[in-house]
Design an enzyme around this catalytic site. Structure first.
Site, PDB file in Angstrom:
ATOM      1  N   SER A 112      -7.926  -4.692   5.442  1.00  0.00           N
ATOM      2  CA  SER A 112      -8.721  -4.287   4.021  1.00  0.00           C
ATOM      3  C   SER A 112      -9.019  -5.503   3.081  1.00  0.00           C
ATOM      4  CB  SER A 112      -7.638  -3.400   2.896  1.00  0.00           C
ATOM      5  OG  SER A 112      -7.424  -2.095   3.862  1.00  0.00           O
ATOM      6  N   THR A 151     -11.152  -6.331  -4.481  1.00  0.00           N
ATOM      7  CA  THR A 151     -12.434  -6.362  -5.195  1.00  0.00           C
ATOM      8  C   THR A 151     -12.953  -4.641  -5.033  1.00  0.00           C
ATOM      9  OG1 THR A 151     -13.486  -6.888  -3.101  1.00  0.00           O
ATOM     10  CG2 THR A 151     -13.338  -8.416  -4.748  1.00  0.00           C
ATOM     11  N   LEU A 166       9.626 -20.761  -5.395  1.00  0.00           N
ATOM     12  CA  LEU A 166       8.733 -19.834  -4.404  1.00  0.00           C
ATOM     13  C   LEU A 166       7.472 -20.008  -5.121  1.00  0.00           C
ATOM     14  CD1 LEU A 166       8.298 -17.398  -2.373  1.00  0.00           C
ATOM     15  CD2 LEU A 166       8.596 -15.926  -4.407  1.00  0.00           C
ATOM     16  N   ARG A 200     -12.272   2.645  -7.966  1.00  0.00           N
ATOM     17  CA  ARG A 200     -11.184   3.520  -8.343  1.00  0.00           C
ATOM     18  C   ARG A 200     -11.651   4.196  -9.656  1.00  0.00           C
ATOM     19  NH1 ARG A 200      -5.567   2.644  -5.766  1.00  0.00           N
ATOM     20  NH2 ARG A 200      -6.436   1.963  -3.690  1.00  0.00           N
ATOM     21  N   TRP A 228       3.117   8.002  -2.278  1.00  0.00           N
ATOM     22  CA  TRP A 228       4.364   8.035  -2.732  1.00  0.00           C
ATOM     23  C   TRP A 228       4.552   8.792  -3.956  1.00  0.00           C
ATOM     24  CZ3 TRP A 228       7.320   6.997  -7.081  1.00  0.00           C
ATOM     25  CH2 TRP A 228       9.023   6.974  -6.845  1.00  0.00           C
ATOM     26  N   ASP A 276       0.967  -1.250   0.068  1.00  0.00           N
ATOM     27  CA  ASP A 276       0.016  -0.059   0.085  1.00  0.00           C
ATOM     28  C   ASP A 276       0.780   1.393  -0.091  1.00  0.00           C
ATOM     29  OD1 ASP A 276      -2.445   1.312   0.024  1.00  0.00           O
ATOM     30  OD2 ASP A 276      -2.815   1.304   2.158  1.00  0.00           O
ATOM     31  N   HIS A 322       2.605   3.440  -8.952  1.00  0.00           N
ATOM     32  CA  HIS A 322       2.457   2.240  -9.158  1.00  0.00           C
ATOM     33  C   HIS A 322       3.448   1.402 -10.261  1.00  0.00           C
ATOM     34  CE1 HIS A 322      -1.848   2.248  -7.458  1.00  0.00           C
ATOM     35  NE2 HIS A 322      -1.938   3.162  -8.563  1.00  0.00           N
ATOM     36  N   GLY A 357       0.166   5.658  -4.355  1.00  0.00           N
ATOM     37  CA  GLY A 357      -0.196   6.907  -4.724  1.00  0.00           C
ATOM     38  C   GLY A 357       0.358   7.927  -4.117  1.00  0.00           C
ATOM     39  N   GLU A 411       1.496 -13.275  12.287  1.00  0.00           N
ATOM     40  CA  GLU A 411       2.190 -12.209  12.904  1.00  0.00           C
ATOM     41  C   GLU A 411       2.033 -10.930  11.918  1.00  0.00           C
ATOM     42  OE1 GLU A 411       3.493 -12.178  16.021  1.00  0.00           O
ATOM     43  OE2 GLU A 411       3.210 -14.348  16.171  1.00  0.00           O
TER      44      GLU A 411
HETATM   45  C1  IPE Z   1      -5.373  -2.550  -0.203  1.00  0.00           C
HETATM   46  O1  IPE Z   1      -5.054  -1.132  -0.205  1.00  0.00           O
HETATM   47  C2  IPE Z   1      -5.332  -3.210  -1.366  1.00  0.00           C
HETATM   48  C3  IPE Z   1      -3.970  -3.236  -2.078  1.00  0.00           C
HETATM   49  C4  IPE Z   1      -2.862  -2.755  -1.739  1.00  0.00           C
HETATM   50  C5  IPE Z   1      -4.198  -3.882  -3.457  1.00  0.00           C
HETATM   51  P1  IPE Z   1      -6.196  -0.062  -0.398  1.00  0.00           P
HETATM   52  O2  IPE Z   1      -5.333   1.475  -0.464  1.00  0.00           O
HETATM   53  O3  IPE Z   1      -7.154  -0.262  -1.189  1.00  0.00           O
HETATM   54  O4  IPE Z   1      -6.975  -0.178   1.070  1.00  0.00           O
HETATM   55  P2  IPE Z   1      -7.740   1.176   1.819  1.00  0.00           P
HETATM   56  O5  IPE Z   1      -8.759   1.494   0.813  1.00  0.00           O
HETATM   57  O6  IPE Z   1      -6.865   2.249   2.037  1.00  0.00           O
HETATM   58  O7  IPE Z   1      -8.344   0.344   3.018  1.00  0.00           O
HETATM   59  C1  IPE Z   2      -1.520   0.553  -3.359  1.00  0.00           C
HETATM   60  O1  IPE Z   2      -1.260   1.680  -3.399  1.00  0.00           O
HETATM   61  C2  IPE Z   2      -1.760  -0.282  -4.818  1.00  0.00           C
HETATM   62  C3  IPE Z   2      -3.121  -0.688  -5.120  1.00  0.00           C
HETATM   63  C4  IPE Z   2      -4.230  -0.419  -4.182  1.00  0.00           C
HETATM   64  C5  IPE Z   2      -3.496  -0.952  -6.368  1.00  0.00           C
HETATM   65  P1  IPE Z   2      -2.756   2.807  -3.599  1.00  0.00           P
HETATM   66  O2  IPE Z   2      -3.007   2.914  -4.879  1.00  0.00           O
HETATM   67  O3  IPE Z   2      -3.574   2.412  -2.402  1.00  0.00           O
HETATM   68  O4  IPE Z   2      -1.719   3.963  -2.967  1.00  0.00           O
HETATM   69  P2  IPE Z   2      -2.162   4.902  -1.848  1.00  0.00           P
HETATM   70  O5  IPE Z   2      -2.868   4.006  -0.772  1.00  0.00           O
HETATM   71  O6  IPE Z   2      -3.592   5.783  -2.585  1.00  0.00           O
HETATM   72  O7  IPE Z   2      -1.354   5.687  -1.319  1.00  0.00           O
HETATM   73 MG    MG Z   3      -3.795   2.487  -0.659  1.00  0.00          MG
END
Ligand code: IPE
Ligand code: IPE
Ligand code: MG
Length: 250
Positions: free
Chosen positions: A200, A73, A138, A78, A32, A27, A44, A30, A211
């Site tokens: 999530s 899901t 792996l 988005r 970053w 996570d 990404h 975006g 853990e």
């Molecule tokens: C969880 O991240 C899903 C992935 C990393 C693919 P999100 O960014 O979608 O989670 P929330 O919305 O902050 O809980």
């Molecule tokens: C995780 O990064 C990747 C996906 C969920 C696809 P995010 O896109 O959720 O990035 P933030 O959380 O908005 O920074």
């Molecule tokens: Mg996110």
């Protein structure tokens, strides 16, 4: 597996304390990018680079299974442009990385409802699965349009239909056999980057005794060194599984 016991010790790790199954919520891509004044798509892309090193180290250190959350899901909420970028990146990822993954004997599988994705994404993922199906290194699981609640309902339905055909009620084993993760060890270590401390909708059932490791770093900044920190932290945890350790008894 590439590293000897001695090499693992140089990393501050011991063979017996390497988790068998690591799950990662990647996570913060975006944020970053936004923090650098760049488009979310750049985040990404940077996230893919971070993943490469983590897969490589997992494979070299002898982790048995690595399950990474790439698209939930709920991520379908988005904007279509961002989903389009992610789809394009997935196709590019498999095209660019498949040779190295295959050479390193990585077995790729997707978990989630892949059918939702455009044909070309499905084809890229299926090809990678087929090409690496016999690999014995792996076990890399990529969660794509994955949601744990949907997975649990699906497993419950499949298990009850199968059991009903035999005139019985489904058991825990029937249920587990119908999860996407059937046959894999339980998750030992869950890592989530970006400072969020929530699950999530990821592997709710499989995380029963995992853990949990959280870091404030955004996913593109999660380097091999940071992964080592998480693995060393894991190695130092006393896992009780509801029982007592030798130390507790003393
Ligand atoms: C969880 O991240 C899903 C992935 C990393 C693919 P999100 O960014 O979608 O989670 P929330 O919305 O902050 O809980
Ligand atoms: C995780 O990064 C990747 C996906 C969920 C696809 P995010 O896109 O959720 O990035 P933030 O959380 O908005 O920074
Ligand atoms: Mg996110």
């Amino acid at each position: 597996m590439k590293y000897s016991d001695a090499q693992l010790r140089e990393f501050g790790l011991t063979r017996e304390r390497i988790p068998r199954h690591v799950a990662i919520i990647m996570d913060g891509n975006g944020r970053w990018a936004t923090a650098r004044g760049q488009m979310r798509s750049a985040g990404h892309r940077a996230g893919v680079n971070a993943l490469r090193d983590i897969i490589r180290f997992s494979s070299d250190a002898g982790v048995e299974a690595l399950t990474v959350y790439a698209f939930s899901t709920e991520n379908k909420k988005r904007p279509p442009e961002e989903i389009g970028v992610l789809c394009a990146l997935l196709i590019e990822y498999f095209k660019k990385e498949i040779d190295e993954l295959d050479e390193n004997r990585v077995r790729i599988r997707s978990i989630g409802e892949l059918n939702w994705f455009p044909e070309n994404v499905q084809a890229a993922v299926r090809n990678a699965e087929i090409r690496t199906a016999k690999n014995e290194g792996l076990k890399l699981n990529i969660a794509l349009n994955y949601g744990s609640q949907a997975e649990i309902i699906r497993a419950m339905q499949l298990a009850s239909m199968a059991a009903a055909r035999e005139g019985r009620v489904p058991t825990q084993a029937d249920f587990e056999a119908n999860l996407y993760t059937a046959g894999l060890p339980e998750v030992d270590l869950l890592i989530r980057t970006s400072g969020e401390e929530r699950i999530s909708n990821f592997l709710l059932y499989q995380l029963a005794y995992a853990e949990l490791y959280f870091t404030d770093l955004y996913w593109p900044d999660f380097t091999k060194e940071e992964y080592l920190k998480a693995l060393r932290d894991f190695a130092g945890r006393a896992r009780r599984f509801g029982g007592l350790t030798a130390k507790d008894r003393a």
